[in-house]
Design a protein around this motif. Sequence first.
Motif, PDB file in Angstrom:
ATOM      1  N   GLU A 309       0.823  -1.203   0.000  1.00  0.00           N
ATOM      2  CA  GLU A 309       0.000   0.000   0.000  1.00  0.00           C
ATOM      3  C   GLU A 309       0.858   1.254   0.000  1.00  0.00           C
ATOM      4  OE1 GLU A 309      -2.505  -0.350   3.364  1.00  0.00           O
ATOM      5  OE2 GLU A 309      -3.842  -1.851   2.453  1.00  0.00           O
ATOM      6  N   GLU A 310       1.934   1.219   0.780  1.00  0.00           N
ATOM      7  CA  GLU A 310       2.838   2.368   0.802  1.00  0.00           C
ATOM      8  C   GLU A 310       3.480   2.582  -0.564  1.00  0.00           C
ATOM      9  OE1 GLU A 310       4.821   5.603   2.495  1.00  0.00           O
ATOM     10  OE2 GLU A 310       3.139   4.385   3.205  1.00  0.00           O
ATOM     11  N   ARG A 313       0.808   3.946  -2.823  1.00  0.00           N
ATOM     12  CA  ARG A 313       0.547   5.347  -2.501  1.00  0.00           C
ATOM     13  C   ARG A 313       1.643   6.247  -3.032  1.00  0.00           C
ATOM     14  NH1 ARG A 313       2.032   8.897   1.039  1.00  0.00           N
ATOM     15  NH2 ARG A 313       3.460   7.413   2.045  1.00  0.00           N
ATOM     16  N   ARG A 314       2.885   5.751  -2.901  1.00  0.00           N
ATOM     17  CA  ARG A 314       3.995   6.564  -3.425  1.00  0.00           C
ATOM     18  C   ARG A 314       3.910   6.689  -4.935  1.00  0.00           C
ATOM     19  NH1 ARG A 314       9.187   4.323   0.085  1.00  0.00           N
ATOM     20  NH2 ARG A 314       8.472   5.138   2.118  1.00  0.00           N
ATOM     21  N   GLU A 316       1.161   6.532  -6.769  1.00  0.00           N
ATOM     22  CA  GLU A 316       0.080   7.471  -7.063  1.00  0.00           C
ATOM     23  C   GLU A 316       0.503   8.902  -6.775  1.00  0.00           C
ATOM     24  OE1 GLU A 316      -3.165   6.143  -4.738  1.00  0.00           O
ATOM     25  OE2 GLU A 316      -3.591   4.369  -5.978  1.00  0.00           O
ATOM     26  N   GLU A 317       1.230   9.071  -5.689  1.00  0.00           N
ATOM     27  CA  GLU A 317       1.725  10.404  -5.369  1.00  0.00           C
ATOM     28  C   GLU A 317       2.681  10.915  -6.440  1.00  0.00           C
ATOM     29  OE1 GLU A 317       1.891  13.825  -3.063  1.00  0.00           O
ATOM     30  OE2 GLU A 317       0.598  12.050  -2.873  1.00  0.00           O
TER      31      GLU A 317
END
Length: 422
Positions: A309-310, A313-314, A316-317
């Motif tokens: 997930e991290e 998320r990174r 996507e960021e």
Amino acid sequence: MCGNNDGAETDGSQDTSFKATLSMLLKPGEKTYTQRCRLFIGNLPNDISEEDFKKLFAKYGEPSEVFINKSKGFGFIRLESRALAEIAKAELDDKPMRSRPLRVRFATHSAALSVKNLSPFVSNELLEEAFSQFGMVERSIVIVDDRGRPTGKGIVEFASKPAARKALDRCNEGVFLLTTSPRPVVVEPLEQYDDEDGLPEKLAQKNPRYQAEREEPPRFARPGTFEYEYSKRWKSLDDMEKQQRQQVEKNMREARDKLESEMEDAFHEHQASMLRQDLLRRQEELRRMEEVHSQEMQKRKEMQIRQEEERRRREEEMIRKRDMEEQMRRQREENFRMGNFMDRDREMRMNPGMNDMPFGGANQKFPMGFEGQKGPAAGGLMANEMRNERFAQGGPRGMGPGTPGFGRVREEFDGPAKKPRF
């Protein structure tokens, strides 16, 4: 005088050689100055000094203990070895001292214990090692019969009374085991016997009944007499005691055999129980290890999910950041183009003569009043391009200069045409 000196020197050399010979009587591994080397000396003169007492035993080595009770006429001395004590006893017993014969005996051991119920596998060394925890052991012996077989009894001699008392109390209060077998030892104070000197005639004479009992010499009783009748009754009593003792020994032997059999069965059952408990304990440990492993695997899965997930998320960021950067770049380009056109429009407003330039090229002529148009796209790039395109096509509907109504349209964009002045 010279002769006397030579004689004295000769005596001194003889004493030295005698002392050297006595020192060689010490057995290998034998402990020195033990309780077994302690002598009792009786019938001492009341005025004897300690120096005189030491001189009496000077040739038997240096003593470690000297005690004199002058009022009662006895004393104690401890020599280096048992052999030296035996020699001193043999030489000094009955020796006259100031017209009084000395009485020399081995002193009773005040710190000796009797140990019973020993296993056949207990040796002298094991017995000493076991009882050394209570204090210094001077001597430990497992008693054997004439064939060298252990009798189940032993003797332990300590160096001090407190150590013997401690061992006696601890063994009586608790259960002291020497081997794997649960067979505790029985500890009792050792009964002291003098089996070396016995009772000499001169000591027996001190009994007041001595004369009456010694009127008859040793003999066999004649049948039918008073002596014979009561002698038989004494023998019967002794036989009954012997039979009862044998019966007691038989009962005790049977009880021991039964106890050993029960102990062996119980020991096997105990071992089986211990194995079952150990198996249950190992199973419990295995179950606990499996739980720990499962928890660890669950933690790893959760950690992997969190890491995934991290990572997502990174990503996507990063994508969002790239989109924003791209949008900002386009916005800057758009702003840059709009700024250029606004500057050009400003220049056109400030320089009206630029409208005389040919339309659509380097000599392009913009319609008069074009920069003054108002609307949503006024001053923008797209508005300018649309205007240029409309004018290039002859108006908002594609009318050219030769198309009817072009002038009206031109006037609509540029305003009324000015007439030339002459």
